[in-house]
Design a protein around this motif. Structure first.
Motif, PDB file in Angstrom:
ATOM      1  N   VAL A  48       0.830  -1.200   0.000  1.00 36.71           N
ATOM      2  CA  VAL A  48       0.000   0.000   0.000  1.00 36.71           C
ATOM      3  C   VAL A  48       0.867   1.254   0.000  1.00 36.71           C
ATOM      4  CG1 VAL A  48      -1.709   1.325   1.302  1.00 36.71           C
ATOM      5  CG2 VAL A  48      -1.866  -1.171   1.214  1.00 36.71           C
ATOM      6  N   ALA A  49       1.869   1.264   0.887  1.00 36.00           N
ATOM      7  CA  ALA A  49       2.735   2.445   1.003  1.00 36.00           C
ATOM      8  C   ALA A  49       4.053   2.026   1.618  1.00 36.00           C
ATOM      9  CB  ALA A  49       2.078   3.517   1.864  1.00 36.00           C
ATOM     10  N   GLY A  50       5.123   2.726   1.244  1.00 38.39           N
ATOM     11  CA  GLY A  50       6.426   2.441   1.808  1.00 38.39           C
ATOM     12  C   GLY A  50       7.194   3.719   2.061  1.00 38.39           C
ATOM     13  N   ILE A  51       8.138   3.638   2.985  1.00 40.50           N
ATOM     14  CA  ILE A  51       8.989   4.786   3.292  1.00 40.50           C
ATOM     15  C   ILE A  51      10.385   4.275   3.586  1.00 40.50           C
ATOM     16  CG2 ILE A  51       8.309   4.774   5.743  1.00 40.50           C
ATOM     17  CD1 ILE A  51       8.518   7.900   5.592  1.00 40.50           C
ATOM     18  N   ILE A  52      11.386   4.975   3.034  1.00 34.92           N
ATOM     19  CA  ILE A  52      12.770   4.544   3.202  1.00 34.92           C
ATOM     20  C   ILE A  52      13.530   5.549   4.063  1.00 34.92           C
ATOM     21  CG2 ILE A  52      12.728   3.349   0.991  1.00 34.92           C
ATOM     22  CD1 ILE A  52      14.392   5.647  -0.177  1.00 34.92           C
ATOM     23  N   PRO A  53      14.695   5.167   4.570  1.00 32.91           N
ATOM     24  CA  PRO A  53      15.514   6.137   5.313  1.00 32.91           C
ATOM     25  C   PRO A  53      15.759   7.378   4.463  1.00 32.91           C
ATOM     26  CG  PRO A  53      16.370   3.942   5.633  1.00 32.91           C
ATOM     27  CD  PRO A  53      15.291   3.819   4.596  1.00 32.91           C
ATOM     28  N   GLY A  54      15.524   8.525   5.054  1.00 30.50           N
ATOM     29  CA  GLY A  54      15.616   9.766   4.295  1.00 30.50           C
ATOM     30  C   GLY A  54      14.258  10.345   3.995  1.00 30.50           C
ATOM     31  N   GLY A  55      13.237   9.492   4.052  1.00 36.00           N
ATOM     32  CA  GLY A  55      11.871   9.971   3.958  1.00 36.00           C
ATOM     33  C   GLY A  55      11.167   9.817   2.640  1.00 36.00           C
ATOM     34  N   SER A  56      11.825   9.294   1.607  1.00 34.07           N
ATOM     35  CA  SER A  56      11.131   9.101   0.335  1.00 34.07           C
ATOM     36  C   SER A  56      10.030   8.061   0.504  1.00 34.07           C
ATOM     37  CB  SER A  56      12.107   8.649  -0.740  1.00 34.07           C
ATOM     38  OG  SER A  56      13.031   9.673  -1.027  1.00 34.07           O
ATOM     39  N   THR A  57       8.912   8.316  -0.166  1.00 36.42           N
ATOM     40  CA  THR A  57       7.755   7.447  -0.022  1.00 36.42           C
ATOM     41  C   THR A  57       7.276   6.927  -1.369  1.00 36.42           C
ATOM     42  OG1 THR A  57       6.283   9.368  -0.123  1.00 36.42           O
ATOM     43  CG2 THR A  57       6.958   8.620   2.065  1.00 36.42           C
ATOM     44  N   THR A  58       6.531   5.839  -1.312  1.00 34.08           N
ATOM     45  CA  THR A  58       5.904   5.281  -2.496  1.00 34.08           C
ATOM     46  C   THR A  58       4.513   4.797  -2.119  1.00 34.08           C
ATOM     47  OG1 THR A  58       6.179   3.722  -4.327  1.00 34.08           O
ATOM     48  CG2 THR A  58       6.791   2.940  -2.142  1.00 34.08           C
ATOM     49  N   TYR A  59       3.601   4.856  -3.078  1.00 28.35           N
ATOM     50  CA  TYR A  59       2.221   4.470  -2.822  1.00 28.35           C
ATOM     51  C   TYR A  59       1.669   3.657  -3.979  1.00 28.35           C
ATOM     52  CZ  TYR A  59       2.409   8.137   0.707  1.00 28.35           C
ATOM     53  OH  TYR A  59       2.760   8.902   1.799  1.00 28.35           O
ATOM     54  N   ALA A  60       0.768   2.752  -3.653  1.00 27.54           N
ATOM     55  CA  ALA A  60       0.017   2.070  -4.692  1.00 27.54           C
ATOM     56  C   ALA A  60      -0.867   3.097  -5.401  1.00 27.54           C
ATOM     57  CB  ALA A  60      -0.851   0.976  -4.072  1.00 27.54           C
ATOM     58  N   ASP A  61      -1.073   2.896  -6.688  1.00 24.30           N
ATOM     59  CA  ASP A  61      -1.892   3.841  -7.450  1.00 24.30           C
ATOM     60  C   ASP A  61      -3.292   4.003  -6.838  1.00 24.30           C
ATOM     61  OD1 ASP A  61      -0.592   2.926 -10.748  1.00 24.30           O
ATOM     62  OD2 ASP A  61       0.152   4.305  -9.219  1.00 24.30           O
ATOM     63  N   SER A  62      -3.801   2.926  -6.275  1.00 25.72           N
ATOM     64  CA  SER A  62      -5.166   2.948  -5.758  1.00 25.72           C
ATOM     65  C   SER A  62      -5.339   3.827  -4.521  1.00 25.72           C
ATOM     66  CB  SER A  62      -5.628   1.526  -5.433  1.00 25.72           C
ATOM     67  OG  SER A  62      -4.762   0.936  -4.474  1.00 25.72           O
ATOM     68  N   LYS A  64      -3.024   6.636  -3.881  1.00 28.28           N
ATOM     69  CA  LYS A  64      -2.333   7.923  -4.046  1.00 28.28           C
ATOM     70  C   LYS A  64      -3.300   9.081  -3.851  1.00 28.28           C
ATOM     71  CE  LYS A  64       1.500   6.594  -7.058  1.00 28.28           C
ATOM     72  NZ  LYS A  64       2.067   6.638  -8.436  1.00 28.28           N
ATOM     73  N   GLY A  65      -2.859  10.065  -3.075  1.00 31.70           N
ATOM     74  CA  GLY A  65      -3.697  11.227  -2.805  1.00 31.70           C
ATOM     75  C   GLY A  65      -4.645  11.031  -1.638  1.00 31.70           C
ATOM     76  N   ARG A  66      -4.770   9.798  -1.156  1.00 33.96           N
ATOM     77  CA  ARG A  66      -5.681   9.525  -0.035  1.00 33.96           C
ATOM     78  C   ARG A  66      -4.943   9.043   1.211  1.00 33.96           C
ATOM     79  NH1 ARG A  66      -9.313   5.523  -0.373  1.00 33.96           N
ATOM     80  NH2 ARG A  66      -8.094   4.249  -1.826  1.00 33.96           N
ATOM     81  N   PHE A  67      -3.866   8.291   1.012  1.00 34.02           N
ATOM     82  CA  PHE A  67      -3.116   7.727   2.132  1.00 34.02           C
ATOM     83  C   PHE A  67      -1.768   8.434   2.256  1.00 34.02           C
ATOM     84  CE2 PHE A  67      -5.000   3.128   2.177  1.00 34.02           C
ATOM     85  CZ  PHE A  67      -6.274   3.658   2.202  1.00 34.02           C
ATOM     86  N   THR A  68      -1.288   8.541   3.495  1.00 35.01           N
ATOM     87  CA  THR A  68       0.021   9.126   3.750  1.00 35.01           C
ATOM     88  C   THR A  68       0.765   8.295   4.785  1.00 35.01           C
ATOM     89  OG1 THR A  68      -0.853  11.353   3.322  1.00 35.01           O
ATOM     90  CG2 THR A  68       1.257  11.197   4.463  1.00 35.01           C
ATOM     91  N   VAL A  69       1.985   7.917   4.448  1.00 33.24           N
ATOM     92  CA  VAL A  69       2.829   7.167   5.381  1.00 33.24           C
ATOM     93  C   VAL A  69       3.836   8.134   5.991  1.00 33.24           C
ATOM     94  CG1 VAL A  69       4.434   6.466   3.535  1.00 33.24           C
ATOM     95  CG2 VAL A  69       4.332   5.158   5.664  1.00 33.24           C
TER      96      VAL A  69
END
Length: 112
Positions: A48-62, A64-69
């Motif tokens: 659904v969502a991921g975050i790496i050291p440094g703070g970069s994030t990734t989200y599933a397309d479904s 995006k814009g609704r969830f925040t990690v």
């Protein structure tokens, strides 16, 4: 021993919000790749969502814009803020650390 404990799931109406928490012990969350996954009945577990050291994030397309990690380093906790929830977001949500350690999961049900 590394342990992850999720909380914050529950029943919410469509359009509502929930915030999931993943409390981490035995390691420092800020130096790890952290992810939130979900698994709906009859479906495979998905990122659904991921975050790496440094703070970069990734989200599933479904989501995006609704969830925040996000990460609270002081509390060693990872959060998933979920807004504008839809019935198709219904699933068990799991926290993952470093692609190797899983939490027990927390149920999210979106229904009127």
């Amino acid at each position: 021993q590394v342990q992850l404990v999720e909380s914050g799931g529950g029943l919410v109406q469509p359009g509502g919000s929930l915030r999931l928490s993943c409390a981490t012990s035995g390691t420092i969350v800020s130096i790890n790749v952290m992810g939130w996954y979900r698994q709906a009945p009859g479906k495979e577990r998905e990122l659904v969502a991921g975050i790496i050291p440094g703070g970069s994030t990734t989200y599933a397309d479904s989501v995006k814009g609704r969830f925040t990690v996000s990460v609270d380093n002081a509390k060693n906790t990872v959060y998933l803020q979920m807004n504008s929830l839809k019935p198709e977001d219904t699933a068990v949500y799991y926290c993952n650390l470093g692609h190797r350690v899983w939490g027990q999961g927390t149920q999210v049900t979106v229904s009127s």
